[in-house]
Design a protein around this motif. Sequence first.
Motif, PDB file in Angstrom:
ATOM      1  N   MET A   1      60.359 111.930  28.812  1.00 33.51           N
ATOM      2  CA  MET A   1      59.238 111.058  29.133  1.00 33.51           C
ATOM      3  C   MET A   1      59.351 110.540  30.554  1.00 33.51           C
ATOM      4  N   LEU A   2      58.187 110.375  31.161  1.00 37.25           N
ATOM      5  CA  LEU A   2      58.062 109.742  32.469  1.00 37.25           C
ATOM      6  C   LEU A   2      56.988 108.676  32.349  1.00 37.25           C
ATOM      7  N   THR A   3      57.325 107.453  32.756  1.00 33.48           N
ATOM      8  CA  THR A   3      56.379 106.347  32.684  1.00 33.48           C
ATOM      9  C   THR A   3      56.208 105.737  34.071  1.00 33.48           C
ATOM     10  N   VAL A   4      54.959 105.577  34.483  1.00 34.15           N
ATOM     11  CA  VAL A   4      54.634 104.945  35.759  1.00 34.15           C
ATOM     12  C   VAL A   4      53.697 103.782  35.475  1.00 34.15           C
ATOM     13  N   GLU A   5      54.121 102.571  35.898  1.00 40.12           N
ATOM     14  CA  GLU A   5      53.296 101.364  35.726  1.00 40.12           C
ATOM     15  C   GLU A   5      53.045 100.737  37.082  1.00 40.12           C
ATOM     16  N   ASN A   6      51.912 100.091  37.197  1.00 38.78           N
ATOM     17  CA  ASN A   6      51.618  99.404  38.446  1.00 38.78           C
ATOM     18  C   ASN A   6      50.823  98.139  38.181  1.00 38.78           C
TER      19      ASN A   6
END
Length: 360
Positions: free
Chosen positions: A281-286
């Motif tokens: 999994m890869l998670t990107v939050e901003n």
Amino acid sequence: MDRRPGASVRLKLTLSYTGFLVLAGALTLVAGWLFLTRVQHVGLVFVPEYRLSVARDFVPVAAVTMVFLLVFGLGGGWFLAGRMLAPLHRITRAARMAANGSLSHRIRLPGRMDEFREFADAFDTMLARLEAHVAGQRRFAANASHELRTPLAISKALLDVARSDPRHGAGELVDRLHTVNTRAIDLTEALLLLSRADRRTFTRERTDLSLVAEEAAETLLFLAERHGVTLETSGDVAQAAGSPPLLLQLVTNLLQNAIVHNLPRRGTVWIHTGARPGTVMLTVENTGDLLTPQRVSTLTEPFQRGTERVHTDHAGVGLGLAIVDTITRAHDGTLTLTPRSAGGLRVTVELPAAAPRTGG
């Protein structure tokens, strides 16, 4: 495909039913004949004259019975074959309509589940997906034409101004043409990347998403610092099976999108990688503006933008998340977009894990 004409399936089934029925009748008559003329019954003695009489009486009855079975088998078999093949005729009509370009119709075969109805339901599902895909392709073509037309129209307008007013500053004109041309090139390259990923014409290799995330973050660090956005990378080794260039493009697009759609200052982007049994999994939050679930659900469509960009020096081409979605699907993965309650977006990419290395 050209084929020579042949007997219909209904005729073949009818002849099969009739043949089976006539054969069964013939075997029954033979068994009755043997029973009457060859078996010694207790208390009964057959004399030759009696056997001859039985034969004379039995043969006409057997002949009439066989003719009746033949006619009944042909008529009943034709009727039953027609009833059984009726769903197939509806499916055939639907397939021909689809071949002629009509994808809006559905078979909707009534009745309880059987092989024909299972096939009809699968065909309806295929038609629905094809209709959605064709509609999406038409929207994409229309949007792409519009997006490509815009920089070309701007370039033409700038050139017209330069031709009508020779005193206009050449340096300013060149700068503006360079910007417009760069946008057209970016859009063209994005369209080519979408086409390449959608065709799945790439070689799968072991790729560590954590290293890919670090490389993308290092590449975009200058952009993040210029916009006052902090990048925070964390997580574990996540070995995926895929194309390193495409996966790097996927992570780069996610980070660039997170930087562009952020707070005017003191924004943050979090990148996290992890592994689960069978998947990575890869998670990107901003951080950023508040987004509704309805708005988020449209962000992966081509040329859709979440909010008005704060940083006007990076307009983008509206294909960032569309490319991410295409690359994810090409790798047999799933893409999940969720609005953050405090504002901004959380994007999770889940991909099949690479096979464990064998000893050697």
